[in-house]
Design a protein around this motif. Sequence first.
Motif, PDB file in Angstrom:
ATOM      1  N   THR A  80       0.835  -1.206   0.000  1.00 28.81           N
ATOM      2  CA  THR A  80       0.000   0.000   0.000  1.00 28.81           C
ATOM      3  C   THR A  80       0.865   1.249   0.000  1.00 28.81           C
ATOM      4  O   THR A  80       0.596   2.201  -0.729  1.00 28.81           O
ATOM      5  N   GLU A  81       1.919   1.231   0.794  1.00 31.45           N
ATOM      6  CA  GLU A  81       2.818   2.389   0.818  1.00 31.45           C
ATOM      7  C   GLU A  81       3.520   2.554  -0.528  1.00 31.45           C
ATOM      8  O   GLU A  81       3.668   3.676  -1.026  1.00 31.45           O
ATOM      9  N   ALA A  82       3.933   1.446  -1.143  1.00 31.97           N
ATOM     10  CA  ALA A  82       4.559   1.518  -2.463  1.00 31.97           C
ATOM     11  C   ALA A  82       3.592   2.106  -3.489  1.00 31.97           C
ATOM     12  O   ALA A  82       3.993   2.896  -4.354  1.00 31.97           O
ATOM     13  N   PHE A  83       2.312   1.739  -3.381  1.00 31.09           N
ATOM     14  CA  PHE A  83       1.315   2.301  -4.290  1.00 31.09           C
ATOM     15  C   PHE A  83       1.205   3.817  -4.104  1.00 31.09           C
ATOM     16  O   PHE A  83       1.207   4.572  -5.082  1.00 31.09           O
ATOM     17  N   TYR A  84       1.115   4.268  -2.870  1.00 34.45           N
ATOM     18  CA  TYR A  84       0.989   5.708  -2.636  1.00 34.45           C
ATOM     19  C   TYR A  84       2.254   6.465  -3.010  1.00 34.45           C
ATOM     20  O   TYR A  84       2.198   7.663  -3.311  1.00 34.45           O
ATOM     21  N   GLN A  85       3.391   5.807  -3.022  1.00 32.45           N
ATOM     22  CA  GLN A  85       4.600   6.455  -3.534  1.00 32.45           C
ATOM     23  C   GLN A  85       4.415   6.827  -4.997  1.00 32.45           C
ATOM     24  O   GLN A  85       4.632   7.980  -5.383  1.00 32.45           O
ATOM     25  N   VAL A  86       4.027   5.855  -5.817  1.00 28.70           N
ATOM     26  CA  VAL A  86       3.881   6.170  -7.238  1.00 28.70           C
ATOM     27  C   VAL A  86       2.674   7.075  -7.483  1.00 28.70           C
ATOM     28  O   VAL A  86       2.709   7.927  -8.368  1.00 28.70           O
ATOM     29  N   ALA A  97       4.948  -4.223 -14.077  1.00 25.41           N
ATOM     30  CA  ALA A  97       5.918  -4.907 -13.215  1.00 25.41           C
ATOM     31  C   ALA A  97       5.591  -4.685 -11.738  1.00 25.41           C
ATOM     32  O   ALA A  97       5.659  -5.618 -10.934  1.00 25.41           O
ATOM     33  N   GLU A  98       5.242  -3.452 -11.384  1.00 31.27           N
ATOM     34  CA  GLU A  98       4.894  -3.155  -9.997  1.00 31.27           C
ATOM     35  C   GLU A  98       3.615  -3.873  -9.582  1.00 31.27           C
ATOM     36  O   GLU A  98       3.514  -4.396  -8.466  1.00 31.27           O
ATOM     37  N   LYS A  99       2.662  -3.910 -10.490  1.00 31.56           N
ATOM     38  CA  LYS A  99       1.411  -4.604 -10.193  1.00 31.56           C
ATOM     39  C   LYS A  99       1.689  -6.084  -9.933  1.00 31.56           C
ATOM     40  O   LYS A  99       1.161  -6.662  -8.986  1.00 31.56           O
TER      41      LYS A  99
END
Length: 186
Positions: A80-86, A97-99
């Motif tokens: 979740t934090e990685a998602f909010y970064q992008v 790739a991230e997904k």
Amino acid sequence: MNTLGKLLALFIISITTQAQNIIGPQPGYSPEVGTLVSMLNDLSDRVDYTVKDLDTEQLDFLMDDQANRIGSLIMHLAATEAFYQVYTFEHREFNKAEKKQWEDAMNLGDKARKEYQGHDVSYYLDIFKTVRQKTLDLMKEKDDEWLASIPEGYNMNNYWAWFHVMEHQSSHLGQILLIKKRLPKQ
């Protein structure tokens, strides 16, 4: 820097390195961003403290077939934090790739129950801390104006987005604490 400035800098450093339960500006960040960073770090420290001594069996414990494992929840927090970064720093959603990397952790459920087991606590915390470090590095590049801004096409400002990351971590920390209380006695 004048004497008052030096004293203030020493006070801030003292607060950030010695005192607990202090929310406020942090060295290297604008005032509001630093305050947000202090809150993010407080929550990640709580997650770390709660799980750091758990063994693999405890991390893999499943209360029932609909529950989440503690390891899966830590991965979910990182995802979740990685998602909010992008989302906030790059104004986009996950690329392919991230997904692929984060999808199971984001969605939890059956796939995450199967995928996230058999790892020790350092596996999960290393990922969680790596994601957090990237957030901290990116936050250093931003200021209070960025935090208050609403990116074009968005329905939230960046402050709300990161507040949501914190409330999300708090909610799942409660879930982790509940699971921890239900662990079989050894």
